[in-house]
Design a protein around this motif. Structure first.
Motif, PDB file in Angstrom:
ATOM      1  N   VAL A 173     -59.451 -36.877 -18.949  1.00  0.00           N
ATOM      2  CA  VAL A 173     -59.170 -36.270 -20.248  1.00  0.00           C
ATOM      3  C   VAL A 173     -60.432 -36.323 -21.098  1.00  0.00           C
ATOM      4  O   VAL A 173     -61.105 -37.358 -21.173  1.00  0.00           O
ATOM      5  N   PHE A 174     -60.751 -35.194 -21.732  1.00  0.00           N
ATOM      6  CA  PHE A 174     -61.817 -35.129 -22.724  1.00  0.00           C
ATOM      7  C   PHE A 174     -61.165 -34.863 -24.086  1.00  0.00           C
ATOM      8  O   PHE A 174     -60.300 -33.991 -24.196  1.00  0.00           O
ATOM      9  N   VAL A 175     -61.580 -35.593 -25.104  1.00  0.00           N
ATOM     10  CA  VAL A 175     -61.054 -35.399 -26.454  1.00  0.00           C
ATOM     11  C   VAL A 175     -62.187 -34.884 -27.330  1.00  0.00           C
ATOM     12  O   VAL A 175     -63.280 -35.470 -27.363  1.00  0.00           O
ATOM     13  N   MET A 176     -61.929 -33.773 -28.037  1.00  0.00           N
ATOM     14  CA  MET A 176     -62.950 -33.166 -28.879  1.00  0.00           C
ATOM     15  C   MET A 176     -62.647 -33.334 -30.358  1.00  0.00           C
ATOM     16  O   MET A 176     -61.487 -33.362 -30.770  1.00  0.00           O
ATOM     17  N   ASP A 177     -63.707 -33.411 -31.140  1.00  0.00           N
ATOM     18  CA  ASP A 177     -63.605 -33.437 -32.597  1.00  0.00           C
ATOM     19  C   ASP A 177     -64.909 -32.889 -33.167  1.00  0.00           C
ATOM     20  O   ASP A 177     -65.991 -33.293 -32.731  1.00  0.00           O
ATOM     21  N   LYS A 178     -64.791 -31.953 -34.084  1.00  0.00           N
ATOM     22  CA  LYS A 178     -65.960 -31.350 -34.736  1.00  0.00           C
ATOM     23  C   LYS A 178     -66.974 -30.824 -33.729  1.00  0.00           C
ATOM     24  O   LYS A 178     -68.194 -30.962 -33.908  1.00  0.00           O
ATOM     25  N   GLY A 179     -66.457 -30.232 -32.654  1.00  0.00           N
ATOM     26  CA  GLY A 179     -67.318 -29.586 -31.681  1.00  0.00           C
ATOM     27  C   GLY A 179     -67.926 -30.491 -30.630  1.00  0.00           C
ATOM     28  O   GLY A 179     -68.628 -30.014 -29.743  1.00  0.00           O
ATOM     29  N   SER A 180     -67.669 -31.790 -30.711  1.00  0.00           N
ATOM     30  CA  SER A 180     -68.256 -32.737 -29.769  1.00  0.00           C
ATOM     31  C   SER A 180     -67.174 -33.434 -28.956  1.00  0.00           C
ATOM     32  O   SER A 180     -66.032 -33.563 -29.413  1.00  0.00           O
ATOM     33  N   VAL A 181     -67.537 -33.906 -27.765  1.00  0.00           N
ATOM     34  CA  VAL A 181     -66.640 -34.752 -26.977  1.00  0.00           C
ATOM     35  C   VAL A 181     -66.782 -36.176 -27.506  1.00  0.00           C
ATOM     36  O   VAL A 181     -67.857 -36.767 -27.437  1.00  0.00           O
ATOM     37  N   VAL A 182     -65.692 -36.718 -28.058  1.00  0.00           N
ATOM     38  CA  VAL A 182     -65.747 -38.039 -28.694  1.00  0.00           C
ATOM     39  C   VAL A 182     -65.045 -39.110 -27.861  1.00  0.00           C
ATOM     40  O   VAL A 182     -65.222 -40.307 -28.118  1.00  0.00           O
ATOM     41  N   MET A 183     -64.253 -38.701 -26.875  1.00  0.00           N
ATOM     42  CA  MET A 183     -63.601 -39.642 -25.967  1.00  0.00           C
ATOM     43  C   MET A 183     -63.493 -38.984 -24.601  1.00  0.00           C
ATOM     44  O   MET A 183     -63.279 -37.772 -24.507  1.00  0.00           O
ATOM     45  N   GLU A 184     -63.625 -39.778 -23.566  1.00  0.00           N
ATOM     46  CA  GLU A 184     -63.336 -39.280 -22.221  1.00  0.00           C
ATOM     47  C   GLU A 184     -62.909 -40.437 -21.340  1.00  0.00           C
ATOM     48  O   GLU A 184     -63.345 -41.569 -21.514  1.00  0.00           O
ATOM     49  N   GLY A 185     -62.004 -40.142 -20.415  1.00  0.00           N
ATOM     50  CA  GLY A 185     -61.499 -41.178 -19.524  1.00  0.00           C
ATOM     51  C   GLY A 185     -60.225 -40.714 -18.863  1.00  0.00           C
ATOM     52  O   GLY A 185     -59.810 -39.555 -18.994  1.00  0.00           O
ATOM     53  N   VAL A 235     -76.531 -12.358 -42.862  1.00  0.00           N
ATOM     54  CA  VAL A 235     -75.932 -13.633 -42.489  1.00  0.00           C
ATOM     55  C   VAL A 235     -75.434 -14.373 -43.726  1.00  0.00           C
ATOM     56  O   VAL A 235     -76.193 -14.613 -44.671  1.00  0.00           O
ATOM     57  N   GLU A 236     -74.125 -14.688 -43.737  1.00  0.00           N
ATOM     58  CA  GLU A 236     -73.521 -15.430 -44.847  1.00  0.00           C
ATOM     59  C   GLU A 236     -73.460 -16.928 -44.551  1.00  0.00           C
ATOM     60  O   GLU A 236     -73.519 -17.755 -45.453  1.00  0.00           O
ATOM     61  N   GLY A 237     -73.326 -17.250 -43.281  1.00  0.00           N
ATOM     62  CA  GLY A 237     -73.222 -18.656 -42.918  1.00  0.00           C
ATOM     63  C   GLY A 237     -73.132 -18.824 -41.413  1.00  0.00           C
ATOM     64  O   GLY A 237     -72.890 -17.863 -40.678  1.00  0.00           O
ATOM     65  N   ILE A 238     -73.345 -20.040 -40.970  1.00  0.00           N
ATOM     66  CA  ILE A 238     -73.290 -20.364 -39.540  1.00  0.00           C
ATOM     67  C   ILE A 238     -72.388 -21.577 -39.352  1.00  0.00           C
ATOM     68  O   ILE A 238     -72.527 -22.579 -40.054  1.00  0.00           O
ATOM     69  N   THR A 239     -71.433 -21.455 -38.429  1.00  0.00           N
ATOM     70  CA  THR A 239     -70.536 -22.566 -38.098  1.00  0.00           C
ATOM     71  C   THR A 239     -70.819 -23.020 -36.680  1.00  0.00           C
ATOM     72  O   THR A 239     -70.757 -22.224 -35.739  1.00  0.00           O
ATOM     73  N   ARG A 240     -71.133 -24.301 -36.527  1.00  0.00           N
ATOM     74  CA  ARG A 240     -71.386 -24.849 -35.191  1.00  0.00           C
ATOM     75  C   ARG A 240     -70.053 -25.304 -34.614  1.00  0.00           C
ATOM     76  O   ARG A 240     -69.527 -26.345 -34.988  1.00  0.00           O
ATOM     77  N   ALA A 241     -69.503 -24.510 -33.682  1.00  0.00           N
ATOM     78  CA  ALA A 241     -68.179 -24.793 -33.122  1.00  0.00           C
ATOM     79  C   ALA A 241     -68.235 -25.743 -31.933  1.00  0.00           C
ATOM     80  O   ALA A 241     -67.277 -26.477 -31.672  1.00  0.00           O
ATOM     81  N   VAL A 242     -69.340 -25.710 -31.188  1.00  0.00           N
ATOM     82  CA  VAL A 242     -69.556 -26.635 -30.068  1.00  0.00           C
ATOM     83  C   VAL A 242     -70.929 -27.255 -30.279  1.00  0.00           C
ATOM     84  O   VAL A 242     -71.915 -26.541 -30.510  1.00  0.00           O
ATOM     85  N   THR A 282     -63.105 -22.742 -27.972  1.00  0.00           N
ATOM     86  CA  THR A 282     -64.441 -22.136 -27.914  1.00  0.00           C
ATOM     87  C   THR A 282     -65.185 -22.645 -26.686  1.00  0.00           C
ATOM     88  O   THR A 282     -65.841 -21.882 -25.970  1.00  0.00           O
ATOM     89  N   LEU A 283     -65.072 -23.939 -26.420  1.00  0.00           N
ATOM     90  CA  LEU A 283     -65.690 -24.514 -25.225  1.00  0.00           C
ATOM     91  C   LEU A 283     -65.133 -23.855 -23.968  1.00  0.00           C
ATOM     92  O   LEU A 283     -65.884 -23.464 -23.067  1.00  0.00           O
ATOM     93  N   ALA A 284     -63.808 -23.700 -23.913  1.00  0.00           N
ATOM     94  CA  ALA A 284     -63.163 -23.139 -22.718  1.00  0.00           C
ATOM     95  C   ALA A 284     -63.669 -21.732 -22.406  1.00  0.00           C
ATOM     96  O   ALA A 284     -63.802 -21.359 -21.240  1.00  0.00           O
ATOM     97  N   LYS A 285     -63.948 -20.960 -23.442  1.00  0.00           N
ATOM     98  CA  LYS A 285     -64.394 -19.576 -23.234  1.00  0.00           C
ATOM     99  C   LYS A 285     -65.797 -19.504 -22.627  1.00  0.00           C
ATOM    100  O   LYS A 285     -66.221 -18.434 -22.174  1.00  0.00           O
TER     101      LYS A 285
END
Length: 293
Positions: A227-239, A32-39, A64-67
């Protein structure tokens, strides 16, 4: 094995609960070289029959979320339910993928038949559907996306927008409850984009199919239910689209735009023209300007 059904999610088409997904990078020796948290801790609920849009800049985690919505990926932590089936329940993997079909960016990666009608019938054939019913499904699917007159054509002779509509027809022929569209217009010209979005809206409004649209074209989400708006793997806006696009400055901070007509109205408002927030269409802008006279 996790239970395939759970009463708390009945009635939801998609339900993610504290969903986390991490990509693990390994070197040539498998270390393991590294881990990226995508969601990162996403709670998202989609009701049957809704038209949902998910926005975010490149790398925000939206694809990534959609998959996870049809078990192409499995959670690192948390849970995902599709029509109340847990995606980690292998006994219901086929049920999940039949009920939640996926349309990708590049239609050439999804089209495998030499003739349009054969390509659209491929999915039902693999499902073991009787031949007579397969052709009925092919007919209805091609009509739903207005491609029935091209049924005998080679996909190689179609435009990008037409190819993408054939890809959508192939998913429709499997009679899904939900279609997830992962940036389906990213490789298309403006006419092709309009064709695909028009088809998606018709499937939602006429057929009642749940649509989840992943996109970075703001104009495509104006008619969404939510609408859901994502940033850095998180939902930061919805409405609603109007609620989201009223926050022009916040969207700019997230490296996202707004529909052109919304931006124009925003700039006019800043210049002193008394316009309402979040104008979404040209017709709305014209009507608002008339009232300013």
């Amino acid at each position: 094995m996790k239970s395939s059904k759970i009463s708390t999610v009945m009635g939801k088409m998609i339900d993610t609960q504290k969903l986390v997904f991490e990509y693990i990078r390994r070197d040539e020796e498998g270390n393991v070289e590294g881990i990226t948290r995508a969601v990162d801790g996403v709670d998202l609920k989609v009701e049957q029959g809704q038209f949902i849009a998910i926005l975010g800049h490149n790398g925000s985690g939206k694809s990534t979320l959609a998959k996870h919505f049809n078990a192409l990926l499995y959670p690192t932590e948390g849970e995902v339910y599709v029509d109340s089936y847990n995606t980690e329940d292998d006994d219901h993997l086929w049920d999940i993928r039949q009920e939640a079909g996926m349309v990708f960016q590049n239609p050439d990666n999804q089209i495998i038949g030499q003739v349009v009608e054969e390509d659209v019938g491929f999915g039902p054939e693999n499902m073991g559907i009787p031949t007579e019913e397969i052709w009925e499904r092919v007919d209805e699917a091609l009509k739903a996306v207005r491609m029935d007159k091209y049924r005998k054509a080679s996909p190689n002779h179609l435009s990008g927008g037409q190819k993408q509509r054939v890809s959508i027809a192939g998913v429709i022929a499997m009679h899904p409850k939900c279609i997830i569209m992962d940036e389906p217009t990213a490789m298309l010209d403006p006419n092709g984009r309009r064709e695909v979005i028009r088809a998606a809206r018709a499937l939602n409004q006429v057929e009642g199919i749940t649509i989840i649209l992943i996109t970075h074209y703001m104009e495509e989400v104006v008619d969404a239910d939510k609408v859901f708006v994502m940033d850095k793997g998180s939902v930061v806006m919805e409405g609603t689209p109007r609620e989201i696009f009223a926050q022009v400055d916040k969207l700019k901070e997230l490296r996202l735009g707004v529909p052109q007509v919304t931006l124009l109205a925003h700039e006019l408002r800043q210049a002193g023209v008394p316009l309402p927030d979040a104008i979404l269409t040209r017709k709305e802008l014209v009507e608002a300007l008339k009232k300013c006279r």
